[in-house]
Motif scaffolding. Structure first.
Motif, PDB file in Angstrom:
ATOM      1  N   ASN A 218     -22.914  39.705  46.725  1.00 16.42           N
ATOM      2  CA  ASN A 218     -24.182  39.675  47.465  1.00 16.42           C
ATOM      3  C   ASN A 218     -25.317  40.351  46.713  1.00 16.42           C
ATOM      4  OD1 ASN A 218     -23.141  38.243  49.712  1.00 16.42           O
ATOM      5  ND2 ASN A 218     -22.156  40.135  50.388  1.00 16.42           N
ATOM      6  N   CYS A 219     -25.342  40.127  45.391  1.00 18.79           N
ATOM      7  CA  CYS A 219     -26.414  40.702  44.566  1.00 18.79           C
ATOM      8  C   CYS A 219     -27.646  39.796  44.519  1.00 18.79           C
ATOM      9  CB  CYS A 219     -25.906  40.947  43.147  1.00 18.79           C
ATOM     10  SG  CYS A 219     -24.601  42.187  43.091  1.00 18.79           S
ATOM     11  N   SER A 220     -27.514  38.597  45.054  1.00 17.07           N
ATOM     12  CA  SER A 220     -28.667  37.694  45.088  1.00 17.07           C
ATOM     13  C   SER A 220     -28.765  37.071  46.479  1.00 17.07           C
ATOM     14  CB  SER A 220     -28.528  36.598  44.028  1.00 17.07           C
ATOM     15  OG  SER A 220     -27.591  35.631  44.438  1.00 17.07           O
ATOM     16  N   LYS A 221     -29.824  36.337  46.715  1.00 18.60           N
ATOM     17  CA  LYS A 221     -30.021  35.689  48.005  1.00 18.60           C
ATOM     18  C   LYS A 221     -29.243  34.385  48.131  1.00 18.60           C
ATOM     19  CE  LYS A 221     -34.585  37.650  48.583  1.00 18.60           C
ATOM     20  NZ  LYS A 221     -36.016  37.416  48.663  1.00 18.60           N
ATOM     21  N   ALA A 222     -28.681  33.913  47.019  1.00 18.64           N
ATOM     22  CA  ALA A 222     -27.929  32.663  47.035  1.00 18.64           C
ATOM     23  C   ALA A 222     -26.683  32.817  47.908  1.00 18.64           C
ATOM     24  CB  ALA A 222     -27.533  32.261  45.624  1.00 18.64           C
ATOM     25  N   ASN A 223     -26.306  31.738  48.563  1.00 16.76           N
ATOM     26  CA  ASN A 223     -25.223  31.767  49.537  1.00 16.76           C
ATOM     27  C   ASN A 223     -23.924  31.202  48.965  1.00 16.76           C
ATOM     28  OD1 ASN A 223     -24.320  32.488  52.010  1.00 16.76           O
ATOM     29  ND2 ASN A 223     -25.106  30.695  53.082  1.00 16.76           N
ATOM     30  N   TYR A 224     -23.553  31.603  47.773  1.00 21.58           N
ATOM     31  CA  TYR A 224     -22.313  31.125  47.178  1.00 21.58           C
ATOM     32  C   TYR A 224     -21.151  32.043  47.565  1.00 21.58           C
ATOM     33  CZ  TYR A 224     -23.595  34.563  43.579  1.00 21.58           C
ATOM     34  OH  TYR A 224     -23.964  35.700  42.920  1.00 21.58           O
ATOM     35  N   THR A 225     -19.934  31.512  47.428  1.00 21.62           N
ATOM     36  CA  THR A 225     -18.737  32.268  47.790  1.00 21.62           C
ATOM     37  C   THR A 225     -18.171  33.024  46.595  1.00 21.62           C
ATOM     38  OG1 THR A 225     -18.228  30.589  49.442  1.00 21.62           O
ATOM     39  CG2 THR A 225     -16.434  32.070  48.827  1.00 21.62           C
ATOM     40  N   TYR A 226     -18.142  32.363  45.438  1.00 24.66           N
ATOM     41  CA  TYR A 226     -17.574  32.947  44.223  1.00 24.66           C
ATOM     42  C   TYR A 226     -18.587  32.884  43.083  1.00 24.66           C
ATOM     43  CZ  TYR A 226     -13.155  32.224  46.681  1.00 24.66           C
ATOM     44  OH  TYR A 226     -12.146  32.234  47.604  1.00 24.66           O
ATOM     45  N   SER A 227     -18.344  33.704  42.075  1.00 21.56           N
ATOM     46  CA  SER A 227     -19.162  33.749  40.875  1.00 21.56           C
ATOM     47  C   SER A 227     -18.289  33.338  39.691  1.00 21.56           C
ATOM     48  CB  SER A 227     -19.672  35.177  40.692  1.00 21.56           C
ATOM     49  OG  SER A 227     -20.315  35.327  39.460  1.00 21.56           O
ATOM     50  N   LEU A 228     -18.834  32.530  38.790  1.00 22.55           N
ATOM     51  CA  LEU A 228     -18.095  32.090  37.612  1.00 22.55           C
ATOM     52  C   LEU A 228     -18.651  32.746  36.358  1.00 22.55           C
ATOM     53  CD1 LEU A 228     -16.084  30.135  36.143  1.00 22.55           C
ATOM     54  CD2 LEU A 228     -18.018  28.562  35.949  1.00 22.55           C
ATOM     55  N   LYS A 229     -17.741  33.339  35.580  1.00 23.15           N
ATOM     56  CA  LYS A 229     -18.056  33.853  34.243  1.00 23.15           C
ATOM     57  C   LYS A 229     -17.079  33.192  33.283  1.00 23.15           C
ATOM     58  CE  LYS A 229     -19.500  38.357  35.959  1.00 23.15           C
ATOM     59  NZ  LYS A 229     -19.222  39.799  35.945  1.00 23.15           N
ATOM     60  N   ILE A 230     -17.488  33.103  32.016  1.00 29.71           N
ATOM     61  CA  ILE A 230     -16.609  32.519  31.000  1.00 29.71           C
ATOM     62  C   ILE A 230     -16.352  33.536  29.901  1.00 29.71           C
ATOM     63  CG2 ILE A 230     -17.299  30.140  31.482  1.00 29.71           C
ATOM     64  CD1 ILE A 230     -19.120  30.297  28.999  1.00 29.71           C
ATOM     65  N   ARG A 231     -15.285  33.304  29.163  1.00 29.62           N
ATOM     66  CA  ARG A 231     -14.942  34.189  28.048  1.00 29.62           C
ATOM     67  C   ARG A 231     -15.736  33.749  26.826  1.00 29.62           C
ATOM     68  NH1 ARG A 231     -12.707  39.098  28.565  1.00 29.62           N
ATOM     69  NH2 ARG A 231     -11.523  39.653  26.740  1.00 29.62           N
ATOM     70  N   ASP A 232     -16.473  34.679  26.236  1.00 29.03           N
ATOM     71  CA  ASP A 232     -17.308  34.383  25.084  1.00 29.03           C
ATOM     72  C   ASP A 232     -17.113  35.495  24.059  1.00 29.03           C
ATOM     73  OD1 ASP A 232     -19.211  33.191  23.476  1.00 29.03           O
ATOM     74  OD2 ASP A 232     -20.905  34.092  24.534  1.00 29.03           O
ATOM     75  N   ASN A 233     -16.462  35.180  22.941  1.00 30.52           N
ATOM     76  CA  ASN A 233     -16.210  36.173  21.881  1.00 30.52           C
ATOM     77  C   ASN A 233     -15.546  37.442  22.414  1.00 30.52           C
ATOM     78  OD1 ASN A 233     -17.258  34.541  19.851  1.00 30.52           O
ATOM     79  ND2 ASN A 233     -19.344  35.249  20.265  1.00 30.52           N
ATOM     80  N   ASN A 234     -14.476  37.275  23.153  1.00 26.91           N
ATOM     81  CA  ASN A 234     -13.666  38.392  23.640  1.00 26.91           C
ATOM     82  C   ASN A 234     -14.376  39.258  24.686  1.00 26.91           C
ATOM     83  OD1 ASN A 234     -11.007  39.070  23.449  1.00 26.91           O
ATOM     84  ND2 ASN A 234     -11.333  40.712  21.980  1.00 26.91           N
ATOM     85  N   LYS A 235     -15.454  38.734  25.305  1.00 24.71           N
ATOM     86  CA  LYS A 235     -16.163  39.434  26.373  1.00 24.71           C
ATOM     87  C   LYS A 235     -16.457  38.434  27.485  1.00 24.71           C
ATOM     88  CE  LYS A 235     -19.800  41.864  25.568  1.00 24.71           C
ATOM     89  NZ  LYS A 235     -21.038  42.422  25.019  1.00 24.71           N
ATOM     90  N   TRP A 236     -16.546  38.922  28.722  1.00 27.58           N
ATOM     91  CA  TRP A 236     -16.958  38.050  29.817  1.00 27.58           C
ATOM     92  C   TRP A 236     -18.476  37.902  29.798  1.00 27.58           C
ATOM     93  CZ3 TRP A 236     -13.398  35.138  31.511  1.00 27.58           C
ATOM     94  CH2 TRP A 236     -12.087  35.585  31.647  1.00 27.58           C
TER      95      TRP A 236
END
Length: 128
Positions: free
Chosen positions: A48-66
């Motif tokens: 709930n860090c933004s006003k968007a009403n999404y359920t999950y957040s997607l991050k990807i692995r990029d050079n050994n970091k999220w």
């Protein structure tokens, strides 16, 4: 009645990485398909860090970091199917959780996005 056109997506199959389980985050490893997004996904509950009403957040692995958040995963009328987008609604992504979340099928529609999502998802489920 209008016909909903379903473009051909790039399909990626992921399995839940059960090495380390966290309360609000799940990591998935690519099993089959081209790593259009990444070979590893981080899906976490919306903080709930933004006003968007999404359920999950997607991050990807990029050079050994999220990465930072790529997209929110928004709910649909089907409890196992969520949608998101990349590049400002240029690419539609459908996420289908299977086997109680142990498997994840991701459908990446390059250069396709629709605002008629309910009709699209009904047609999508008939094909996939």
């Amino acid at each position: 009645m209008t016909t909903t056109i379903i473009p051909k997506p790039v399909v990626m199959n992921y399995n839940l990485n059960t090495e380390r389980l966290f309360k609000s985050t799940r990591h998935y490893d690519l099993q089959k398909g081209l790593p259009i997004l990444s070979d590893k996904l981080n899906i976490s509950l919306n903080q709930n860090c933004s006003k968007a009403n999404y359920t999950y957040s997607l991050k990807i692995r990029d050079n050994n970091k999220w990465s930072k958040q790529i997209t929110g995963l928004f709910p649909t009328y089907d409890a196992n199917i969520f949608f998101g987008d990349t590049e400002g609604k240029k690419n539609l992504i459908i996420f289908r959780f299977l086997e109680n979340g142990y498997k994840l099928k991701v459908y990446f529609f390059r250069e396709f996005y629709t605002r008629k999502l309910v009709a699209f998802l009904r047609a999508f489920k008939a094909y996939y």
